[in-house]
Design a protein around this motif. Sequence first.
Motif, PDB file in Angstrom:
ATOM      1  N   GLU A  41      -9.381  -2.214   2.266  1.00  0.00           N
ATOM      2  CA  GLU A  41      -8.822  -2.744   3.515  1.00  0.00           C
ATOM      3  C   GLU A  41      -8.765  -1.701   4.606  1.00  0.00           C
ATOM      4  N   GLU A  42      -8.493  -0.458   4.194  1.00  0.00           N
ATOM      5  CA  GLU A  42      -8.308   0.580   5.193  1.00  0.00           C
ATOM      6  C   GLU A  42      -9.400   1.633   5.044  1.00  0.00           C
ATOM      7  N   ASP A  81      -6.913  -1.804  -3.734  1.00  0.00           N
ATOM      8  CA  ASP A  81      -6.133  -2.354  -2.618  1.00  0.00           C
ATOM      9  C   ASP A  81      -7.096  -3.000  -1.617  1.00  0.00           C
ATOM     10  N   SER A 122       0.842  -1.199   0.000  1.00  0.00           N
ATOM     11  CA  SER A 122       0.000   0.000   0.000  1.00  0.00           C
ATOM     12  C   SER A 122       0.871   1.241   0.000  1.00  0.00           C
TER      13      SER A 122
HETATM   14 MG    MG Z   1      -2.020  -2.766   2.494  1.00  0.00          MG
END
Ligand code: MG
Length: 454
Positions: A127-128, A174, A102
């Motif tokens: 993911e974030e 991502d 990332s």
């Molecule tokens: Mg990552």
Amino acid sequence: MAKKIREFVCQSCGSVYPRWQGKCEACGEWNTIVEETQQSSDFTTIKGKSKGKEIDFVSLDGELENKTRINTHNKELNRVCGGGLVEGSVILIGGDPGIGKSTILLQAVSQIAAKNEEKECFYISGEESIEQVRLRAKRLGLEKSPVNLASATNVKDIIATLEKNRQSSVVIIDSIQTMFIENIESAPGTVSQVRACGNELIKLAKKQGFVLFLVGHMTKQGVIAGPRVLEHMVDTVLYFEGDRGHQFRILRAVKNRFGATDEIGVFEMCDKGLIEVENPSALFLAERRGNVSGSCVFAGIEGSRPVLVEIQALVSSTDYSAPKRAVVGWDANRLSMIIAVLQSRCDLNLGGMDVFLNVAGGLKISEPAADLAVAAALISSVQNKPMPADKVIFGEIGLSGEVRAVGQSDNRIKEAMKLGFKGAIIPKNKKNKKDKNMFEIGNIQALIDWYNQF
Ligand code: MG
Ligand code: TYD
């Protein structure tokens, strides 16, 4: 109505079974088979009365569309991608969690967006949260870059948004394992989801001509979990490797339709993100102590560039009946072969000894050209006498103890000279130029004889 079909799919290699079983027979993995549901209409069958259209054939020689490459303003990333990002290409980037996937993509996309006003860049994180990505951007000092950030996992929404934004140049997903398509019943990250999401996103990238980065997680065994099925669909596969204990990270191209494979980019992870390392040899040799036994410098080639690394061996007597053989950064089978050759061709007895081999710095070497360096490190450790510290070494060893020539000999020697080495131990070859600093050897015994003179 489309019929639902239940099937059991291996998450590692994608093989399909009619019922559950513990071990996948195709790839040998255990506990990787998961139940998935498919609509029978998912399968393409040629039905209906309408005939297919005729396709046109053309000659090999013809007008070529000149695809421009996007400069990432990151020399190492450009190199690994074959000199920049080709428009409309799809790049899969895999690696262990926390290795820096990332981070590198956020850095690259921010640079592209900041330096090219006309390029519209999108970073979609599944993911974030937005907050987390913003925090990372602040940490990297990139919060002012005009990147379009979103946190989303529904591929339908993502595609609808990207279709509206016809100007998109670079899109980052991502990661592909968090994405899902509603009408596929399997959970995100399963083979059918990953394959379908990948397929849809890749189709859009090709249609609109933007560069698509897909992040994929890797399993312990070193394959991209699930997305292995994606490896065939994408143009470029990059692996981000490295040891958490070391700061440097290596980005390696394992497949590239637009450049050389096995090309590497070297980075150093610091508190302000990933920094490019322009001279990896100097970095890998930085902590080398001269004049110790069991160490020598191997002149290797990674992709198109020479890299010098230190090979360390330690041979010690063992208290156990089965001696231990441990390798870090090289192939254990190859080490067994070198030990066998040294034992049977040169009477060097390593049978009752523990053998440890380490490629200093965390680099993983796969070249057979390292054979001779490994043999030299072993000999030096057994005899407890240092190898001359101002020489590099390379060459492949055959089972009869012969030393074979390897490619790019001149580049290896040139890199060694650049870093202050005075000479090299190289395989005998008619093409070699005469030079008194080059010691040519034809078989492994010659290496031992040469070494015994000191
Ligand atoms: Mg990552
Ligand atoms: P990350 O890019 O989140 O990894 P991935 O996406 O591959 O899972 O990297 C996270 C790691 O990198 C984490 O352990 C912290 C470290 N890191 C730094 O050392 N310096 C930095 O500037 C950043 C952003 C992360």
